[in-house]
Design a protein around this motif. Structure first.
Motif, short mmCIF file in Angstrom:
data_model
loop_
_atom_site.label_atom_id
_atom_site.label_comp_id
_atom_site.label_asym_id
_atom_site.label_seq_id
_atom_site.Cartn_x
_atom_site.Cartn_y
_atom_site.Cartn_z
N ILE A 224 8.24 7.15 -1.66
CA ILE A 224 8.10 5.99 -0.79
C ILE A 224 7.72 4.79 -1.64
CG2 ILE A 224 5.64 6.37 -0.27
CD1 ILE A 224 6.38 5.61 2.69
N THR A 225 8.21 3.62 -1.28
CA THR A 225 7.89 2.42 -2.04
C THR A 225 6.61 1.78 -1.51
OG1 THR A 225 9.10 0.87 -0.64
CG2 THR A 225 10.35 1.99 -2.38
N VAL A 226 6.00 0.94 -2.33
CA VAL A 226 4.82 0.19 -1.90
C VAL A 226 5.17 -0.67 -0.69
CG1 VAL A 226 3.20 -1.64 -2.58
CG2 VAL A 226 3.73 0.22 -4.17
N GLU A 227 6.36 -1.27 -0.70
CA GLU A 227 6.79 -2.11 0.42
C GLU A 227 6.93 -1.29 1.70
OE1 GLU A 227 8.22 -2.03 -2.58
OE2 GLU A 227 7.58 -4.01 -3.31
N GLU A 228 7.42 -0.06 1.60
CA GLU A 228 7.56 0.80 2.78
C GLU A 228 6.19 1.23 3.31
OE1 GLU A 228 11.95 2.80 1.87
OE2 GLU A 228 10.13 3.67 0.99
N LEU A 229 5.26 1.50 2.40
CA LEU A 229 3.90 1.82 2.84
C LEU A 229 3.28 0.64 3.58
CD1 LEU A 229 2.46 3.75 -0.24
CD2 LEU A 229 2.76 4.67 2.07
N LYS A 230 3.50 -0.55 3.05
CA LYS A 230 2.98 -1.73 3.72
C LYS A 230 3.60 -1.88 5.10
CE LYS A 230 2.47 -6.74 3.39
NZ LYS A 230 2.70 -7.97 2.60
N MET A 231 4.90 -1.63 5.20
CA MET A 231 5.60 -1.74 6.48
C MET A 231 4.99 -0.79 7.51
SD MET A 231 9.70 -1.21 7.22
CE MET A 231 10.06 -1.98 5.62
N MET A 232 4.53 0.38 7.05
CA MET A 232 3.92 1.36 7.94
C MET A 232 2.52 0.96 8.38
SD MET A 232 4.58 5.14 6.37
CE MET A 232 6.16 5.98 6.43
N TRP A 233 1.74 0.41 7.43
CA TRP A 233 0.30 0.30 7.62
C TRP A 233 -0.21 -1.10 7.97
CZ3 TRP A 233 -3.32 4.00 8.13
CH2 TRP A 233 -2.95 5.30 7.80
N GLU A 234 0.56 -2.13 7.75
CA GLU A 234 0.04 -3.48 7.99
C GLU A 234 -0.27 -3.69 9.48
OE1 GLU A 234 2.89 -6.36 6.81
OE2 GLU A 234 4.54 -5.41 7.88
N PRO A 235 -1.20 -4.60 9.81
CA PRO A 235 -1.57 -4.81 11.22
C PRO A 235 -0.37 -5.13 12.11
CG PRO A 235 -3.13 -5.91 9.77
CD PRO A 235 -2.04 -5.41 8.89
N ALA A 236 0.61 -5.87 11.59
CA ALA A 236 1.77 -6.27 12.39
C ALA A 236 2.64 -5.08 12.79
CB ALA A 236 2.61 -7.28 11.61
N VAL B 76 -4.66 -2.88 -1.90
CA VAL B 76 -3.52 -2.86 -2.83
C VAL B 76 -2.18 -2.63 -2.14
CG1 VAL B 76 -4.98 -2.11 -4.76
CG2 VAL B 76 -3.78 -0.38 -3.39
N ILE B 77 -2.18 -2.08 -0.95
CA ILE B 77 -0.92 -1.84 -0.23
C ILE B 77 -0.64 -2.93 0.79
CG2 ILE B 77 0.32 -0.29 1.33
CD1 ILE B 77 0.14 0.72 -1.57
N VAL B 78 -1.60 -3.20 1.66
CA VAL B 78 -1.40 -4.21 2.71
C VAL B 78 -1.58 -5.62 2.16
CG1 VAL B 78 -2.22 -5.03 4.97
CG2 VAL B 78 -2.07 -2.57 4.51
N GLY B 79 -2.46 -5.75 1.17
CA GLY B 79 -2.70 -7.06 0.57
C GLY B 79 -4.02 -7.68 0.97
N LYS B 80 -4.76 -6.99 1.87
CA LYS B 80 -6.06 -7.49 2.30
C LYS B 80 -6.95 -6.30 2.62
CE LYS B 80 -8.31 -10.41 5.77
NZ LYS B 80 -8.13 -11.22 7.00
N SER B 81 -8.11 -6.26 1.96
CA SER B 81 -9.05 -5.16 2.18
C SER B 81 -9.49 -5.11 3.64
CB SER B 81 -10.27 -5.35 1.27
OG SER B 81 -11.22 -4.34 1.51
N HIS B 82 -9.62 -3.88 4.15
CA HIS B 82 -10.14 -3.64 5.50
C HIS B 82 -9.18 -4.18 6.57
CE1 HIS B 82 -13.82 -1.78 6.93
NE2 HIS B 82 -13.79 -2.56 8.00
N SER B 83 -7.91 -4.19 6.26
CA SER B 83 -6.92 -4.72 7.21
C SER B 83 -5.77 -3.74 7.35
CB SER B 83 -6.41 -6.08 6.71
OG SER B 83 -5.39 -6.56 7.56
N SER B 84 -5.60 -3.18 8.55
CA SER B 84 -4.48 -2.27 8.80
C SER B 84 -4.24 -2.18 10.30
CB SER B 84 -4.78 -0.88 8.25
OG SER B 84 -5.67 -0.18 9.11
N ARG B 85 -3.18 -1.51 10.68
CA ARG B 85 -2.99 -1.18 12.07
C ARG B 85 -4.10 -0.24 12.50
NH1 ARG B 85 2.77 1.68 12.17
NH2 ARG B 85 2.29 1.93 14.39
N GLY B 86 -4.45 -0.26 13.76
CA GLY B 86 -5.57 0.55 14.23
C GLY B 86 -5.16 1.85 14.89
#
Length: 324
Positions: A136-148, A186-196
């Motif tokens: 999996i790429t870093v970008e794909e991990l971000k796509m999974m986990w970011e708040p949006a 390192v994945i989402v770009g902001k500490s303590h920030s992810s989908r809930g």
């Protein structure tokens, strides 16, 4: 064999420490053979660092039987809350202290030292029944986990078109975990920030069991917990732009497992560090961290790094007030 070796090391450390104390009382006690360490040492914090601390504490108490070392695992953030209130001696941490936590320490007159004790890689894992996700790429991990992503990214084929149209089930550490903070930074770009909407637990074993039994699950935690459970989990390579890389001692050390390799720390309260039993324990920890860190599945410091951390701690205790 390990016990015999560590007993020898500890005896040497204790002898050096007692000689350095220099007081007549200590010398007399040592000559009479009655000198022994006494006290309680309290530790809390990271569930990732906990296995190292537990191993060190176990060996230490074998050779310093009158010192009681208790270790909890409330997460890096949970541990820092207690540490900043001077409620414990040492905090295990899988990330550096935050500015906000440092401010609370300062407001409570808690001074401390940060000591590096090893390295870890964050493992991205799926169930062995998952036949499609090998990397999996870093970008794909971000796509999974970011708040949006919450409420929008729901199926595997939304991440990669040739993956199945099946629900993604996410597993990860709780929000008080340093592992969570590091991953989101390192994945989402902001500490303590992810989908809930993910299954969260401070207990990595809960995550292991959840992912193992669900072919649509994907999650992350420290490499050591994957190593312990490699027969029931599947490791996923992470691609940060130069091809997929699996975490290992070699790839974490040479930093090719990027960006999910990280250092691990202990933080020691200065008032605790003024106590003899804490000084000897921390030096014992640093002296033996290379062996014990590797034994519990983490990446050890180099000999030079060990020497640097011990010198750093020695300098720290020379500049603090003696314990009352």
């Amino acid at each position: 064999m390990r016990k015999q070796t560590l007993n020898i090391v500890f005896s040497g450390l204790l002898g050096i420490f007692l000689l350095s104390c220099g007081s007549k009382e200590t010398k007399d006690e040592n000559q009479n053979g009655s000198e022994s360490l006494l006290g309680n040492i309290t530790i809390d914090g990271s569930s990732t660092v906990y296995p190292i601390t537990e191993a060190v504490a176990e060996e230490f108490m074998k050779v310093a039987s009158q010192v009681r070392v208790t270790a909890g695992l409330s997460g890096t953030g949970g541990g820092f809350k207690k540490f900043a209130r001077a409620e414990m001696d040492i905090n295990d941490a899988s990330r550096p202290i935050k500015a906000s936590e440092d401010s609370v320490c300062a407001s409570n007159n808690v001074k401390y030292i940060e000591l590096k004790v090893g390295y870890d890689g964050l493992a991205v894992v799926v169930s062995p029944e998952n036949t499609w996700c090998n990397d999996i790429t870093v970008e794909e991990l971000k796509m999974m986990w970011e708040p949006a992503a919450q409420g929008k990214i729901k199926t595997w084929n939304q991440i990669r078109k040739d993956w199945p149209n099946q629900e993604i089930h996410l597993f990860g550490p709780g929000v008080e975990s340093g592992t969570y903070d590091y991953f989101t930074e390192v994945i989402v770009g902001k500490s303590h920030s992810s989908r809930g909407d993910y299954t969260a637990s401070e207990d990595d074993n809960v995550l292991v069991q959840g992912i193992k039994s669900d072919k649509n699950a994907i999650g992350f935690f420290g490499l050591a917990y994957y190593t312990e459970n490699s027969s029931i989990l599947k490791l996923v390579g992470v691609n940060s732009g130069n091809g997929a890389v699996l975490p290992s001692e070699e790839t974490v050390k040479n930093k090719t497992y990027s960006p999910l390799g990280r250092p691990l720390f202990i933080y020691v309260n200065d008032k605790a560090a003024a106590r003899k039993e804490v000084q000897v324990f921390v030096d014992f920890y640093l002296e033996n961290t290379k062996t014990l860190t590797a034994e519990v599945g983490y990446v050890p410091l180099s000999d030079t790094e060990v020497a640097d951390e011990r010198a750093k701690f020695s300098s720290f205790i020379k500049n603090i007030s003696p314990a009352n």
